[in-house]
Design a protein around this motif. Structure first.
Motif, PDB file in Angstrom:
ATOM      1  N   THR A 156       0.846  -1.191   0.000  1.00  0.00           N
ATOM      2  CA  THR A 156       0.000   0.000   0.000  1.00  0.00           C
ATOM      3  C   THR A 156       0.879   1.238   0.000  1.00  0.00           C
ATOM      4  O   THR A 156       1.792   1.356   0.826  1.00  0.00           O
ATOM      5  CB  THR A 156      -0.909   0.033   1.248  1.00  0.00           C
ATOM      6  N   ASP A 157       0.609   2.149  -0.917  1.00  0.00           N
ATOM      7  CA  ASP A 157       1.315   3.428  -0.939  1.00  0.00           C
ATOM      8  C   ASP A 157       0.702   4.327   0.134  1.00  0.00           C
ATOM      9  O   ASP A 157      -0.453   4.731   0.038  1.00  0.00           O
ATOM     10  CB  ASP A 157       1.179   4.065  -2.324  1.00  0.00           C
ATOM     11  N   ALA A 158       1.479   4.621   1.168  1.00  0.00           N
ATOM     12  CA  ALA A 158       0.988   5.427   2.292  1.00  0.00           C
ATOM     13  C   ALA A 158       1.662   6.792   2.335  1.00  0.00           C
ATOM     14  O   ALA A 158       1.757   7.412   3.400  1.00  0.00           O
ATOM     15  CB  ALA A 158       1.218   4.681   3.603  1.00  0.00           C
ATOM     16  N   THR A 159       2.111   7.285   1.186  1.00  0.00           N
ATOM     17  CA  THR A 159       2.868   8.536   1.157  1.00  0.00           C
ATOM     18  C   THR A 159       2.047   9.717   1.661  1.00  0.00           C
ATOM     19  O   THR A 159       2.580  10.607   2.337  1.00  0.00           O
ATOM     20  CB  THR A 159       3.373   8.817  -0.271  1.00  0.00           C
ATOM     21  N   GLU A 160       0.749   9.747   1.352  1.00  0.00           N
ATOM     22  CA  GLU A 160      -0.087  10.845   1.846  1.00  0.00           C
ATOM     23  C   GLU A 160      -0.110  10.860   3.372  1.00  0.00           C
ATOM     24  O   GLU A 160      -0.070  11.930   3.993  1.00  0.00           O
ATOM     25  CB  GLU A 160      -1.505  10.720   1.293  1.00  0.00           C
ATOM     26  N   HIS A 161      -0.177   9.685   3.984  1.00  0.00           N
ATOM     27  CA  HIS A 161      -0.134   9.605   5.443  1.00  0.00           C
ATOM     28  C   HIS A 161       1.227  10.088   5.957  1.00  0.00           C
ATOM     29  O   HIS A 161       1.313  10.739   7.000  1.00  0.00           O
ATOM     30  CB  HIS A 161      -0.384   8.169   5.904  1.00  0.00           C
ATOM     31  N   PHE A 162       2.277   9.743   5.229  1.00  0.00           N
ATOM     32  CA  PHE A 162       3.621  10.161   5.612  1.00  0.00           C
ATOM     33  C   PHE A 162       3.724  11.685   5.628  1.00  0.00           C
ATOM     34  O   PHE A 162       4.287  12.268   6.567  1.00  0.00           O
ATOM     35  CB  PHE A 162       4.640   9.578   4.630  1.00  0.00           C
ATOM     36  N   VAL A 163       3.173  12.349   4.621  1.00  0.00           N
ATOM     37  CA  VAL A 163       3.225  13.816   4.564  1.00  0.00           C
ATOM     38  C   VAL A 163       2.499  14.416   5.763  1.00  0.00           C
ATOM     39  O   VAL A 163       2.996  15.352   6.405  1.00  0.00           O
ATOM     40  CB  VAL A 163       2.629  14.327   3.239  1.00  0.00           C
ATOM     41  N   GLU A 256      12.592  15.757   3.824  1.00  0.00           N
ATOM     42  CA  GLU A 256      11.927  14.489   3.525  1.00  0.00           C
ATOM     43  C   GLU A 256      10.442  14.701   3.241  1.00  0.00           C
ATOM     44  O   GLU A 256       9.865  14.017   2.385  1.00  0.00           O
ATOM     45  CB  GLU A 256      12.140  13.505   4.674  1.00  0.00           C
ATOM     46  N   ARG A 257       9.828  15.645   3.941  1.00  0.00           N
ATOM     47  CA  ARG A 257       8.425  15.944   3.659  1.00  0.00           C
ATOM     48  C   ARG A 257       8.262  16.480   2.238  1.00  0.00           C
ATOM     49  O   ARG A 257       7.357  16.091   1.502  1.00  0.00           O
ATOM     50  CB  ARG A 257       7.904  16.970   4.666  1.00  0.00           C
ATOM     51  N   ARG A 258       9.160  17.381   1.847  1.00  0.00           N
ATOM     52  CA  ARG A 258       9.103  17.943   0.498  1.00  0.00           C
ATOM     53  C   ARG A 258       9.336  16.858  -0.554  1.00  0.00           C
ATOM     54  O   ARG A 258       8.661  16.821  -1.588  1.00  0.00           O
ATOM     55  CB  ARG A 258      10.142  19.052   0.348  1.00  0.00           C
ATOM     56  N   ALA A 259      10.280  15.961  -0.276  1.00  0.00           N
ATOM     57  CA  ALA A 259      10.557  14.878  -1.220  1.00  0.00           C
ATOM     58  C   ALA A 259       9.327  14.003  -1.425  1.00  0.00           C
ATOM     59  O   ALA A 259       9.022  13.585  -2.551  1.00  0.00           O
ATOM     60  CB  ALA A 259      11.732  14.040  -0.724  1.00  0.00           C
ATOM     61  N   ALA A 260       8.597  13.736  -0.343  1.00  0.00           N
ATOM     62  CA  ALA A 260       7.384  12.923  -0.459  1.00  0.00           C
ATOM     63  C   ALA A 260       6.287  13.685  -1.199  1.00  0.00           C
ATOM     64  O   ALA A 260       5.599  13.132  -2.063  1.00  0.00           O
ATOM     65  CB  ALA A 260       6.906  12.505   0.928  1.00  0.00           C
ATOM     66  N   ALA A 261       6.119  14.965  -0.868  1.00  0.00           N
ATOM     67  CA  ALA A 261       5.070  15.761  -1.497  1.00  0.00           C
ATOM     68  C   ALA A 261       5.321  15.953  -2.990  1.00  0.00           C
ATOM     69  O   ALA A 261       4.373  16.034  -3.784  1.00  0.00           O
ATOM     70  CB  ALA A 261       4.963  17.120  -0.804  1.00  0.00           C
ATOM     71  N   GLU A 262       6.591  16.001  -3.387  1.00  0.00           N
ATOM     72  CA  GLU A 262       6.934  16.237  -4.790  1.00  0.00           C
ATOM     73  C   GLU A 262       7.152  14.950  -5.578  1.00  0.00           C
ATOM     74  O   GLU A 262       7.481  15.000  -6.764  1.00  0.00           O
ATOM     75  CB  GLU A 262       8.181  17.120  -4.867  1.00  0.00           C
TER      76      GLU A 262
END
Length: 280
Positions: A156-163, A256-262
């Motif tokens: 599961t891609d949880a990148t939105e949760h990570f941000v 790291e937040r920016r890397a995930a958001a981008e």
């Protein structure tokens, strides 16, 4: 439940406190972190301590001849944000060892950073960050393929949760380490008033202990002032450490937040089920 790369022990502590029916064992390769974990462990209730153990092991993992558990010992193994620290040739070694320790049908839970883009397209600042921290990232599809050597895998891609998690973390960093943090606001702020206390202290001591000589009173007050100055110096030192921690943590988390958001970074949950029969 085995927690590989247990860090400060947060994941292991969470499961041990939330599930009174399970035993949790954490392993870590860092002696410094292990010492901090030991301090957290002793603060738990006796009931939790009896079901929660930690072990210092090399390789951030589980050398088969050094861990006291035989094959097929665990129903669940967790590897949270630890695989990314392993060289590419070491990742399958750890997964193979995890497979040996899981019972058939047991689950391996992997939470890990991965590339959101091909390596050549990743932002240069983020690539430098990976090198600085010793991260060895793979794209999620590569991670899945690696896990499928030993397990049946869902991800599961949880990148939105990570941000969102990083946003909450940045707010906590600001509150506890930023300019308004109490440790920085209060650092030595009373030191400038200290000299004003000298005369009143001398007067009070002379009134309370009139038999003391002037020199004795002066020496006693000077000793008290010196001790207070040491306290204020310690406050200022703590504030400097807090400021340095703030700048480091904020810079790291924002990057790291920016890397995930981008789209440069993906945060993925893998649930892998062991196939086959019990190993001997």
């Amino acid at each position: 439940c085995l927690d590989i790369g247990s860090g400060l022990g947060g994941t292991a502590l969470y499961f041990a406190t939330q599930r009174p029916d399970i035993f949790v064992h954490g392993v870590n390769h860092s002696g410094e972190l292990y010492s901090l974990v030991a301090g957290r462990h002793v603060k738990q209730s006796r009931e939790v301590r009896e079901r929660l153990t930690f072990e210092l092991a090399p390789e951030a993992g589980i050398p088969e001849n050094e861990l006291r558990y035989p094959p097929n010992s665990f129903d669940v193994i967790i590897i949270r944000e630890s695989m990314m620290y392993l060289d590419y040739q070491d990742k399958p070694v750890l997964l193979q060892k995890a497979s040996r320790l899981l019972r058939p049908g047991g689950r391996l839970i992997v939470v890990d950073y991965g590339f959101g883009k091909p390596d050549k397209e990743v932002n240069s600042l983020f690539r430098e960050h990976l090198q600085e921290w010793g991260y060895f990232l793979m794209e999620p599809a590569e991670q899945r393929k690696l896990l499928q050597r030993y397990f049946e895998v869902e991800d599961t891609d949880a990148t939105e949760h990570f941000v969102r998690f990083m946003d909450e973390g940045l707010a906590n960093i600001e509150e506890h380490f930023g300019e308004s943090a109490l440790v920085r606001q209060n650092a030595g702020k009373d030191a400038e008033q200290l000299e004003l206390l000298r005369s009143p202290l001398i007067g009070q001591m002379q009134a309370a202990l009139p038999r003391l000589s002037v020199d004795a009173v002066d020496d006693a007050v000077e000793a008290a002032m010196a001790k207070l100055n040491m306290h204020f110096d310690a406050e200022r030192a703590d504030a400097e450490v807090c400021k340095a921690d703030y700048e480091w943590a904020r810079r790291t988390w924002m990057l790291e937040r920016r890397a995930a958001a981008e789209g440069d970074l993906r945060w993925t949950f893998f649930v892998a089920v062991k196939k086959g029969v019990a190993e001997s």
